[in-house]
Scaffold this motif. Structure first.
Motif, short mmCIF file in Angstrom:
data_model
loop_
_atom_site.label_atom_id
_atom_site.label_comp_id
_atom_site.label_asym_id
_atom_site.label_seq_id
_atom_site.Cartn_x
_atom_site.Cartn_y
_atom_site.Cartn_z
N UNK A 145 0.68 -1.34 -0.01
CA UNK A 145 0.03 -0.07 0.57
C UNK A 145 1.10 1.21 -0.26
N UNK A 146 0.49 2.20 -0.92
CA UNK A 146 1.19 3.47 -1.27
C UNK A 146 1.30 4.26 0.55
N UNK A 147 -0.05 3.92 1.12
CA UNK A 147 0.20 5.35 2.25
C UNK A 147 1.34 4.47 3.25
N UNK A 148 0.96 3.17 3.51
CA UNK A 148 1.91 2.46 4.60
C UNK A 148 3.37 2.57 4.22
N UNK A 150 4.40 5.25 2.45
CA UNK A 150 4.57 6.66 2.73
C UNK A 150 5.43 7.04 3.93
N UNK A 151 4.46 5.76 5.39
CA UNK A 151 4.48 6.09 6.44
C UNK A 151 5.64 5.08 6.70
N UNK A 152 5.38 4.48 6.57
CA UNK A 152 7.03 3.69 7.04
C UNK A 152 7.98 4.52 6.35
N UNK A 153 8.38 5.27 5.47
CA UNK A 153 8.98 6.56 4.62
C UNK A 153 9.76 7.40 6.20
N UNK A 166 8.02 -3.96 7.00
CA UNK A 166 6.88 -3.18 5.89
C UNK A 166 6.68 -4.80 4.53
N UNK A 170 3.62 -7.29 4.32
CA UNK A 170 2.47 -7.10 3.50
C UNK A 170 2.05 -7.95 2.31
#
Lengths: 257, 309
Positions: A145-148, A150-153, A166, A170
């Motif tokens: 997931x892109x949001x996930x 980005x959160x990780x980043x 992640x 995932x």
């Protein structure tokens, strides 16, 4: 109560099939189709003996080693290929080519290259089982997931930590799907690898029985294969429930909403 | 809510805070800062152009503003005004086409250690395979914070958002509002100097949203963290912010930058019914309406706003 119910449900159809088989074979005497009683008798006498150690266990050992190697290889390569777009573009046509080759045709080639050995048989199993794991892992890695992500980043997760916390979790539902597919493929290739050149193993023994017209013994070998498949599937389901508990819970919540 | 009026009041000069001027002339936060001193986050001439097959799409034209340390600033703009683009540039997730973002004087080129981001999509920003506690703990673990310290920070963060009772739950077992609390707890535990929030309450129901707004005010006061809160909700921006930066429609520039001179201690019931709140809300609303119609501030044509150097 529900546990009892599910056991009853699971056993009803097998019981009915055996009953049908019993009735169908009670009158006629077909040499190629044994009665349930005869098959049960042969099953016990053939497999509850030294054969269990000389044929069943070595076959299972090769199968397990093959499946584990294929999974490790498939997941590792899948993580790499799924993570880098250029690597995907580079490898995709080649992978499609190798995936399209039916693994049994590789048996004679591997025999020549590696020789008739356990390693050859494991290699045959790996050559077939790696594809479902690899391709599913690639898809799983790509679908993070892109949001996930980005959160990780934003929290500084990168490199190995990113993979561990992640990407792998995932992709784990897809990875498990791939492994499940490779289980049945592995069982087939285990038998095939032993049919060509072997002096032991389940596949070898079944073919031996066939050629010596030991028909009930042959059937009992096929029953063993079926049972191995069922047991593997149960073990896998149990493991999957443990590993993907979060995933099934999440899906339930999403479906209820 | 705790009574700590001095904390918030220090951010705004008294003459502005106490001025009883009509709102249309009031409270522009445009007096130049004495120096870059006290500035935590600085956005300088930020421009972002997306290259698409259909040609270039200019999402953000020229944004310049500063956020001082310890300030709570709301960014509000019409939908499609490039708020999310701006936030991604500030958080280092995306490189701007031109201009720069400075965090504590240093240019941002990737996600900075001192920054935490809370996203709108709470369901997609928490790790569903980790329990609440593990989610909050993970960034600290990754920073190799010692175990004892980690436990303390996680406990404090969960306490602060009122979630001490569910550390063993998975995020998806919680309601939307609680999930967003977990995301906020994770951000707090990370001990950022700047907290970015991208429409964090847009997807929760109105009552939960009111609670969460108060939670943000409390956390902000308690921790003294700098908060940049992006929202499309005008009421929310006025209620929460010490300052509201109004963005124009796309391509985005700063439409107006105003100080919210409401008392530091706010509550949903009374603050929202004060005449001053209504005035400020009216003012922001009007500016947003103007922005939607395509009105642009005079300074935009010159490519700078009143704040730029």
């Amino acid at each position: 109560m529900t546990a009892l119910k599910s056991v009853l449900f699971a056993l009803t159809l097998p019981a009915l099939l055996v009953a049908f088989w019993y009735i169908a074979t009670s009158g006629a005497k077909n040499f190629f189709i044994p009665t349930p009683a005869l098959l049960a008798e042969k099953f016990v006498s053939v497999w509850f003996s030294d054969r269990f150690f000389s044929d069943v266990l070595p076959s299972l050992g090769r199968l397990v080693i093959g499946l584990v190697s294929a999974s490790v290889l498939g997941i590792a390569a899948g993580l790499l290929i799924g993570s880098f777009r250029w690597l995907r573009s580079l490898t995709e046509p080649v992978l499609e080519f190798f995936r399209a080759i039916p693994p049994p045709v590789l048996v004679p080639i591997l025999m020549l290259l590696i020789g008739v050995s356990d390693l050859m048989k494991v290699a045959v199993i790996v050559s077939a089982c790696v594809w479902p794991v690899l391709l599913n892992t690639v898809e799983g890695v790509r679908a993070v997931d892109s949001v996930l992500s980005e959160s990780a980043r934003t929290y500084g997760l990168s490199g190995a930590a990113r993979v561990r916390y992640l990407v792998l979790p995932s992709a784990s539902p897809q990875i498990m799907t791939g492994i499940r597919q490779s289980l049945s493929v592995g069982l087939i290739l285990m038998v095939i690898s032993e049919m060509f050149a072997s002096s032991s193993g389940l596949g070898f023994t079944i073919v031996q029985f066939q050629r010596s017209f030991a028909i009930p013994e042959m059937w009992s070998g096929i029953v063993v294969l079926g049972l191995i498949g069922v047991i593997m599937s149960f073990i896998f389901q149990w493991t999957e429930r443990k590993i993907l508990r979060w995933y099934h819970g999440l899906r339930e919540v999403e479906n209820a909403a | 809510m705790q009574l700590e009026p001095n904390l918030a009041a220090t951010n705004v000069p008294d003459e502005i805070r106490n001025a009883d001027t009509p709102c249309d002339k009031a409270m522009h936060a445009t007096e130049p800062l004495p120096s870059s001193e006290g500035v935590m986050l600085s956005v300088r001439g930020l421009k972002k152009v997306y290259q698409t097959d259909g040609g270039d799409n200019e999402a953000v034209r020229n944004l310049t503003f500063d956020v001082r340390a310890g300030e709570l600033v709301c960014l509000v703009g019409p939908s499609g005004s490039g708020k999310t683009t701006l936030l991604k540039c500030i958080s280092g997730l995306m490189a701007p086409t031109a201009g720069a973002v400075l965090l504590d004087g240093k240019p941002v080129s990737g996600p900075p250690k001192k920054m935490a981001v809370v996203f709108q999509e709470y369901g997609r920003s928490l790790f569903p395979w980790m329990r609440v506690r593990e989610n909050v703990e993970l960034p600290l673990k990754n920073q190799r914070v010692p175990k004892a310290e980690r436990t303390r920070l996680v406990n404090e963060a969960l306490e602060a958002v009122g979630l001490s009772h569910v550390p063993r739950s998975f995020p998806w077992q919680l309601s939307g509002g609680m999930q967003q609390r977990v995301a906020i707890a994770r951000a707090i535990a990370y001990q950022p100097e700047v907290l970015l929030m991208d429409e964090p309450f847009a997807a929760v129901d109105a009552q939960t949203r009111a609670d969460l707004e108060d939670l943000i005010r409390v956390v902000w006061k308690k921790l003294g963290v700098t908060v940049l809160f992006v929202t499309h909700d005008i009421d929310e921006s006025v209620y929460l912010g010490e300052r509201v930066i109004i963005l124009s429609s796309s391509p985005t520039v700063v439409q107006e930058d105003i100080v919210i001179d409401l008392p530091a201690d706010r509550d949903q019931l009374n603050t929202r019914s004060t005449p001053r709140f209504a005035e400020l809300r009216h003012h922001v609303y009007k500016q947003i309406q103007l922005a939607k119609k395509g009105h642009r501030p005079a300074s935009a044509s010159a490519g700078k706003d009143a704040r730029s150097d």
